[in-house]
Design an enzyme around this catalytic site. Structure first.
Site, PDB file in Angstrom:
ATOM      1  N   GLY A   1       0.966  -9.539 -18.313  1.00  0.00           N
ATOM      2  CA  GLY A   1       1.121  -8.593 -19.412  1.00  0.00           C
ATOM      3  C   GLY A   1       0.152  -7.433 -19.374  1.00  0.00           C
ATOM      4  CB  VAL A   2      -3.226  -6.919 -17.928  1.00  0.00           C
ATOM      5  CG1 VAL A   2      -4.203  -5.760 -17.788  1.00  0.00           C
ATOM      6  CG2 VAL A   2      -3.798  -7.995 -18.849  1.00  0.00           C
TER       7      VAL A   2
ATOM      8  N   GLY B   1       0.904  -2.346 -12.746  1.00  0.00           N
ATOM      9  CA  GLY B   1       1.904  -2.011 -11.744  1.00  0.00           C
ATOM     10  C   GLY B   1       2.244  -0.540 -11.686  1.00  0.00           C
TER      11      GLY B   1
ATOM     12  CB  SER C   1      14.069  -3.387  -7.141  1.00  0.00           C
ATOM     13  OG  SER C   1      13.050  -2.425  -6.979  1.00  0.00           O
TER      14      SER C   1
ATOM     15  CG  HIS D   1      11.242  -0.010 -10.870  1.00  0.00           C
ATOM     16  ND1 HIS D   1      10.148   0.428 -10.145  1.00  0.00           N
ATOM     17  CD2 HIS D   1      11.535  -1.251 -10.391  1.00  0.00           C
ATOM     18  CE1 HIS D   1       9.808  -0.483  -9.262  1.00  0.00           C
ATOM     19  NE2 HIS D   1      10.627  -1.513  -9.389  1.00  0.00           N
TER      20      HIS D   1
END
Length: 495
Positions: free
Chosen positions: A308-309, A312, A337, A426
């Site tokens: 959750g941090v 990315g 993906s 994304h």
């Protein structure tokens, strides 16, 4: 293509007796913590041990003494926790949850003072008091873990334990009469998450390239943490780190030997449509200086405790900057993906009679001509290389699946966000949906999660900010004309 990489050097492990002596010295207890692998789960540590732990927690919450005293207390808590069985870990989390929460009465009083403030100065004072009242004693305890070496990474592992134990049933109640594994420990989790959001801010992270010359211990972690496409051998890993490939990771200064998140990139001539082709060790190595396209084909979060941090999105942006600096001829940045939730969604819809009746007759017949009751498993059977499926039936299956995948990615939402987690990631970063690829991942996992479909998300540098803004403001998702055409076909079937 490569030889086996030498394994990392062995690290001496302290003997069991030394661990027990350290346990007793730090906690003042003569009780043994028990066998680390005993079954069933051992009972809680002795009442004397828990009395020492509670005293330690109370002093830490009160922030008694100076930094030296705080370090000693954290060392004691860590020594206890690292040798604890699951029963003691549950009890540890429960004590933090119940006994070191915010003071509700104090918070209400601070809110009252803020609302009744007569002027700006009084309002600012009340606001500061309210802010402090929302910091639980538990927050102060956990924050002190950064005072000791390996304190931060120990907290990361602690949160990983908390998440795992929350989903694991307890074998019973603890000595103090409470069932300590019922609904998790949301207060502890939230405080850890808040700390990590501060400590692992993108400004504190270092981007480093992982190559074949990196330490063997680090390469072994890449193999272990890879979460998208399993690394099957050292040869496989070396192929992914070759001259026309890149692997970048974020590291934190207090966890220098642990990758936090890493991305694997292929430098190629065109947008990739098959992960098996990208990972084929028999494919010749290309000159990266001639590459026009960078394909991000795997992003893995290496630390479960940092779930959750946000890291990315910053990783992708930093890697794009790094690649553009190293290879200015690159023109296209895209992903290959997975669509991890597609099969689960499709099976759920197929179970609905109204949906099933609206689908093409050829598809209904194809999925009925099998002994497998689940639609997605039947599809997987038809997609096997030796399956007796006619060419026109396979073409119909392809058109149908790609159209349904377009619908799933662009129309199936929770509030304004795509239901699919990878799509959500994304699109929120400003990417557009470029293409849905047929039989792009023919591995068992690829067939199981998305009938072999994979998608390309395109990062067009001059459109990223606009795409992100439109997504954030109204959930608008950008897709190519090719994908829109597939979506239109799926829409017609639903009328």
């Amino acid at each position: 293509m490569s030889t086996l990489h030498p394994s990392s050097s062995s690290v001496p492990v302290p003997s069991h007796s030394r661990v027990l002596r350290l346990w007793r010295r730090l906690l003042g207890s003569t009780d043994s913590p028990g066998s680390l692998h005993a079954e069933p789960e051992p009972a809680l540590a002795s009442s004397k041990t828990w009395k020492n732990i509670r005293q330690c927690l109370q002093a830490s919450a009160a922030q008694a003494g100076g930094e030296t005293a705080a370090r000693e207390r954290v060392a004691q808590l860590l020594a206890f926790y690292q040798q604890a069985h699951d029963a003691d870990k549950r009890q540890f989390f429960q004590v933090l949850e119940d006994e070191y929460r915010t003071d509700d009465a104090k918070v209400r009083e601070c809110i009252r003072q803020y609302l009744e403030a007569s002027d700006a100065a009084a309002q600012r004072k009340a606001e500061m008091a309210l802010d402090q009242s929302l910091e639980s004693p538990r927050w102060h305890i956990l924050r002190q873990f950064n005072l000791v070496p390996h304190g931060i990474d120990s907290l990361v592992r602690m949160r990983a334990d908390l998440l795992q134990l929350t989903s694991t049933p307890s074998s019973g109640a603890g000595k103090e009469g409470k069932n300590v594994a019922s609904a998790g420990w949301p207060g502890v989790d939230q405080d850890l998450f808040r700390l990590f959001s501060l400590w692992f801010d993108a400004g504190f992270l270092e981007l480093s390239r992982i190559g074949w010359g990196s330490p063997a211990s680090l390469l072994e972690k890449v193999i272990r943490y890879e979460a998208v496409h399993e690394i099957k051998s050292w040869n496989d890993l070396r192929n992914r780190l070759d001259s026309d490939r890149r692997c970048y990771a974020f590291f934190h200064g207090r966890m220098p030997e642990e990758p936090l998140i890493f991305v694997e990139v292929a430098l190629v001539q065109q947008v990739a449509a098959s992960v098996q082709t990208l990972l084929d060790e028999a494919e010749p190595t290309q000159d990266p200086g001639t590459a026009t396209t960078a394909i991000f084909y795997s992003i893995s979060n290496a630390q479960q405790g940092l779930r959750g941090v946000s890291m990315g999105e910053f990783l992708i942006k930093r890697v794009v900057e790094q690649l553009m600096h190293e290879f200015p001829q690159l023109q296209t940045f895209a992903t290959l993906s997975p669509v991890p939730g597609f099969n689960r969604w499709l099976q759920g819809r197929w179970n609905e009679p109204e949906y099933r009746a609206s689908q093409p007759k050829a598809i209904q017949k194809l999925l009925a001509d099998t002994t497998v009751p689940e639609a997605t498993k039947a599809i997987q059977q038809w997609l096997q290389p030796q399956a007796p499926i006619a060419r026109h039936a396979l073409a119909a299956l392809q058109e149908w699946l790609q159209g349904e995948c377009a619908w799933y990615l662009l129309h199936e939402k929770r509030q304004q966000h795509p239901l699919d987690a990878v799509a959500r990631f994304h699109f929120s970063n400003g990417a557009s949906l470029h293409r849905i690829n047929w039989l792009a991942d023919t591995s068992a996992n690829g067939l199981r999660q998305s009938c072999g479909l994979m998608v390309n998300y395109l990062y067009q540098l001059d459109e990223i900010d606009d795409n992100h803004r439109h997504y954030a403001e109204n959930g608008q998702l950008k897709a190519s004309p090719e994908v829109r055409k597939l979506l239109q076909t799926a829409l017609v079937r639903r009328k």
